[in-house]
Design an enzyme around this catalytic site. Structure first.
Site, PDB file in Angstrom:
ATOM      1  N   GLU A 165      44.677  11.510 -44.819  1.00 30.14           N
ATOM      2  CA  GLU A 165      45.513  10.372 -44.445  1.00 30.14           C
ATOM      3  C   GLU A 165      45.794   9.528 -45.690  1.00 30.14           C
ATOM      4  OE1 GLU A 165      43.511   7.265 -42.121  1.00 30.14           O
ATOM      5  OE2 GLU A 165      45.343   7.004 -40.953  1.00 30.14           O
ATOM      6  N   CYS A 211      48.560   3.712 -37.531  1.00 33.03           N
ATOM      7  CA  CYS A 211      47.920   4.980 -37.164  1.00 33.03           C
ATOM      8  C   CYS A 211      48.870   5.852 -36.368  1.00 33.03           C
ATOM      9  CB  CYS A 211      46.653   4.722 -36.376  1.00 33.03           C
ATOM     10  SG  CYS A 211      47.007   3.995 -34.789  1.00 33.03           S
TER      11      CYS A 211
HETATM   12  P1  NAD Z   1      38.005   0.895 -41.720  1.00 31.74           P
HETATM   13  O1  NAD Z   1      37.368   2.068 -41.083  1.00 31.74           O
HETATM   14  O2  NAD Z   1      37.811   0.678 -43.164  1.00 31.74           O
HETATM   15  O3  NAD Z   1      37.498  -0.460 -41.010  1.00 31.74           O
HETATM   16  C1  NAD Z   1      37.484  -0.586 -39.609  1.00 31.74           C
HETATM   17  C2  NAD Z   1      36.361  -1.540 -39.220  1.00 31.74           C
HETATM   18  O4  NAD Z   1      35.111  -0.956 -39.598  1.00 31.74           O
HETATM   19  C3  NAD Z   1      36.447  -2.891 -39.916  1.00 31.74           C
HETATM   20  O5  NAD Z   1      36.130  -3.900 -39.011  1.00 31.74           O
HETATM   21  C4  NAD Z   1      35.401  -2.771 -41.027  1.00 31.74           C
HETATM   22  O6  NAD Z   1      34.808  -3.996 -41.366  1.00 31.74           O
HETATM   23  C5  NAD Z   1      34.368  -1.850 -40.435  1.00 31.74           C
HETATM   24  N1  NAD Z   1      33.677  -1.044 -41.449  1.00 31.74           N
HETATM   25  C6  NAD Z   1      34.144  -0.680 -42.667  1.00 31.74           C
HETATM   26  N2  NAD Z   1      33.227   0.059 -43.318  1.00 31.74           N
HETATM   27  C7  NAD Z   1      32.165   0.182 -42.496  1.00 31.74           C
HETATM   28  C8  NAD Z   1      30.910   0.846 -42.604  1.00 31.74           C
HETATM   29  N3  NAD Z   1      30.574   1.541 -43.689  1.00 31.74           N
HETATM   30  N4  NAD Z   1      30.055   0.776 -41.563  1.00 31.74           N
HETATM   31  C9  NAD Z   1      30.380   0.098 -40.462  1.00 31.74           C
HETATM   32  N5  NAD Z   1      31.568  -0.561 -40.301  1.00 31.74           N
HETATM   33  C10 NAD Z   1      32.454  -0.518 -41.301  1.00 31.74           C
HETATM   34  O7  NAD Z   1      39.565   0.975 -41.345  1.00 31.74           O
HETATM   35  P2  NAD Z   1      40.746   0.067 -41.909  1.00 31.74           P
HETATM   36  O8  NAD Z   1      41.031   0.446 -43.319  1.00 31.74           O
HETATM   37  O9  NAD Z   1      40.507  -1.363 -41.588  1.00 31.74           O
HETATM   38  O10 NAD Z   1      41.940   0.543 -40.976  1.00 31.74           O
HETATM   39  C11 NAD Z   1      42.760   1.637 -41.259  1.00 31.74           C
HETATM   40  C12 NAD Z   1      42.251   2.879 -40.573  1.00 31.74           C
HETATM   41  O11 NAD Z   1      42.197   2.693 -39.167  1.00 31.74           O
HETATM   42  C13 NAD Z   1      43.165   4.069 -40.779  1.00 31.74           C
HETATM   43  O12 NAD Z   1      42.388   5.208 -40.957  1.00 31.74           O
HETATM   44  C14 NAD Z   1      43.929   4.144 -39.477  1.00 31.74           C
HETATM   45  O13 NAD Z   1      44.464   5.418 -39.171  1.00 31.74           O
HETATM   46  C15 NAD Z   1      42.887   3.753 -38.513  1.00 31.74           C
HETATM   47  N6  NAD Z   1      43.440   3.290 -37.260  1.00 31.74           N
HETATM   48  C16 NAD Z   1      43.288   4.093 -36.174  1.00 31.74           C
HETATM   49  C17 NAD Z   1      43.828   3.712 -34.970  1.00 31.74           C
HETATM   50  C18 NAD Z   1      43.662   4.581 -33.757  1.00 31.74           C
HETATM   51  O14 NAD Z   1      43.810   4.082 -32.676  1.00 31.74           O
HETATM   52  N7  NAD Z   1      43.349   5.847 -33.899  1.00 31.74           N
HETATM   53  C19 NAD Z   1      44.518   2.497 -34.864  1.00 31.74           C
HETATM   54  C20 NAD Z   1      44.643   1.705 -36.006  1.00 31.74           C
HETATM   55  C21 NAD Z   1      44.086   2.108 -37.196  1.00 31.74           C
END
Ligand code: NAD
Length: 499
Positions: free
Chosen positions: A384, A282
């Site tokens: 993104e 991120c």
């Molecule tokens: P994601 O949003 O798909 O998943 C994150 C978490 O949410 C997981 O534990 C997942 O199981 C859960 N989740 C997924 N779908 C859901 C739903 N519909 N309802 C409730 N919970 C749900 O993210 P990812 O693909 O695992 O990670 C990548 C993303 O995270 C990228 O967008 C990245 O930029 C972001 N990120 C942000 C930071 C920050 O600090 N801003 C840090 C790391 C990653």
């Protein structure tokens, strides 16, 4: 037989009903290497109930003794660094050096949290009124939830663990279902370090498990890191439920290259920040904004030559600069953005689609991809991508360059490369983004500052870790006290007034 990954509840592995399961891939080979059982709402309830039981005694323990458990945990992770990094790398796909970085950055937050006796101290005012003293104390919230993304399966769970556990809460962690093994191993190490049962629970799952946590009365706060739409959903639901939350979202970070920048350093920095960890960070730098045509020509020529020679390999190849992306679904999504960029008219100078590694033809690899002449109105720029794709947006002056990150929907990180202190200083002060690097490509703040973006990168008022993290996981109680002596009739209680 395929390995099964279980929950971790009340100090031990907990085999759930696993009515629904997720595949955990080895991204280097494309094979399913394990299956993870998803928690039902009843299983989430059981984890929360155990956490409630464990939390009371943990909160009652003095903070110095709690800190000793953190010190031991840190030692144990360091002792197990190699095997943890190998496990992390095998599920995520990042190379071993990046996997160690993931663990080390997490440990830095644990180190910071070892200072909890000092960090939780309240304030004291003597004689706020006649014979009246006022003091405040920070108390834990109770049971809290942490929900983490796939891309830092050690660091982000350790952000939550360090802050929430040190402050006397019990934490129910719902790690990413795509690389869930390291969080479970970390929970085992917490037990070895002396953490009482129930204080850290790990439940696996997807939306169902997350919803069970969001709607659970005993969950007092939710710390979430993931993509923006889900972060926004977490923020809305927690607001409705009356829960405290912090919800970090996605990003699209820009690196502005001024004509006076040290171009050798800039090219080196972009190689690491745009392509390292296959761009699945991120705080990656997927947008380069060279200022002026000469700067753009030099940057594009040099980054193209260097990016072409990057080594893409299996995650445990010590010579690989980066490995595969996490899943075939994510690979397809990144490739669709590359096609979108082509369709929108950007110049595709390097195309990473169709990259194949001999002997690992089913791995989820994407070669380094480079676009030039990307325009702000293109959707492939606005969204993104989260892959090894660098987009160059040319600008004619600093004002035009700075407007790009300021006006973008995301506002996580931004960097400026220049030798001018004045330009850098003004840029840092004015840019509408939460974390700024000056000649630093990935400006992730150290553990004793705090992490948090702006706009759609964070639906929250409180950053992760640092003193902000201590504030998030505690509530303040303020006591106004008077200890009368002798004849109190002469010292009527007087509330201080403006008079
Ligand atoms: P994601 O949003 O798909 O998943 C994150 C978490 O949410 C997981 O534990 C997942 O199981 C859960 N989740 C997924 N779908 C859901 C739903 N519909 N309802 C409730 N919970 C749900 O993210 P990812 O693909 O695992 O990670 C990548 C993303 O995270 C990228 O967008 C990245 O930029 C972001 N990120 C942000 C930071 C920050 O600090 N801003 C840090 C790391 C990653």
């Amino acid at each position: 037989m395929t390995r099964e990954i279980h929950h971790f509840i009340d100090g031990r592995s907990f085999i759930g009903t696993a009515e629904r399961q997720g595949d955990v891939f080895n991204p280097s080979t494309g094979e399913v290497q394990a299956r993870v059982g998803f928690a039902t709402p009843d299983e989430v309830d059981r984890a929360v109930a155990g956490a409630r039981t464990g939390q009371a005694a943990w909160a009652a323990m003095n903070p110095q003794r709690r800190a000793r458990v953190l010190f031991r945990f840190k030692d144990l992770v360091e002792q197990e660094m190699d095997s943890l990094a190998a496990l992390l790398s095998s599920e995520h796909g990042k190379v071993i050096a990046d996997a160690k970085g993931d663990l080390i950055r997490g440990l830095e937050v644990i180190e910071f949290a070892c200072g909890v006796p000092h960090l939780m101290k309240g304030e004291y005012t003597e004689s706020a009124g006649s014979g009246i003293d006022v003091y405040s104390m920070r108390q834990p919230l109770g049971v809290v939830a942490g929900i983490s993304p796939f891309n830092f399966p050690a660091m982000i769970p350790m952000w939550f663990m360090g802050m929430a556990i040190a402050t006397g809460n019990a934490l129910v962690l719902k790690p990413s279902e795509r690389d869930p093994s390291v969080p479970v191993r970390l929970a085992e190490l917490w037990m070895e370090a002396g953490l009482p049962e129930g204080v850290l629970q790990v439940v696996h799952g997807d939306k169902e498990a997350v919803d069970a946590l969001l709607h659970h009365d005993d969950i007092k706060a939710v710390s979430f890191v993931g993509s923006s739409d889900i972060a926004h959903y977490i923020a809305r639901t927690c607001t409705e439920q009356g829960k405290r939350f912090q919800a970090m979202g996605g990003a699209k970070n820009h690196g502005i290259i001024m004509p006076d920048a040290d171009m050798d350093q800039v090219v080196k920095d972009f190689l690491g920040a745009a392509y390292g960890s296959a761009g699945e960070r991120c705080m990656a730098l997927p947008v380069a904004v060279p200022v002026g045509e000469d700067t753009a020509e030099e940057f594009v020529t040099r980054i193209k030559a260097e990016a072409e020679s990057l080594q893409v390999g299996v995650s445990n190849d010590p010579n690989a600069h980066y490995g595969p992306v996490v899943t075939s679904t994510h690979k397809a999504r990144i490739e669709s953005y590359i096609q979108m960029g082509v369709d929108e008219g950007a110049d595709l100078l390097l195309d990473g689609r169709g990259f194949s590694l001999q002997g690992h033809e089913n791995g989820f690899f994407i070669g380094p991809t480079l676009f030039d002449r990307v325009k702000p109105e293109m959707k492939s720029y606005q969204e993104e991508i989260f892959g090894p794709v660098l987009q160059v947006v040319r600008a004619s002056n600093l004002e035009e360059a700075a407007a790009l990150p300021s006006q973008h929907q995301y506002g996580n990180g931004v960097a400026i490369f220049t030798r001018s202190g004045l330009a850098a200083r003004e840029f840092a002060a004015k840019v509408n983004v939460g974390m700024v690097g000056i000649n630093v490509p990935i400006p992730v703040p150290v553990a004793y500052h705090s992490f948090g973006g702006w706009k759609r990168s964070a639906f929250t008022d409180t950053n992760q870790y640092g003193t902000e993290g201590i504030r998030f996981f505690t509530k303040i109680k303020t006591v106004t006290q008077r200890w009368p002596s002798g004849d109190i009739g002469d010292q009527a209680f007087v509330i201080p007034t403006m008079q």
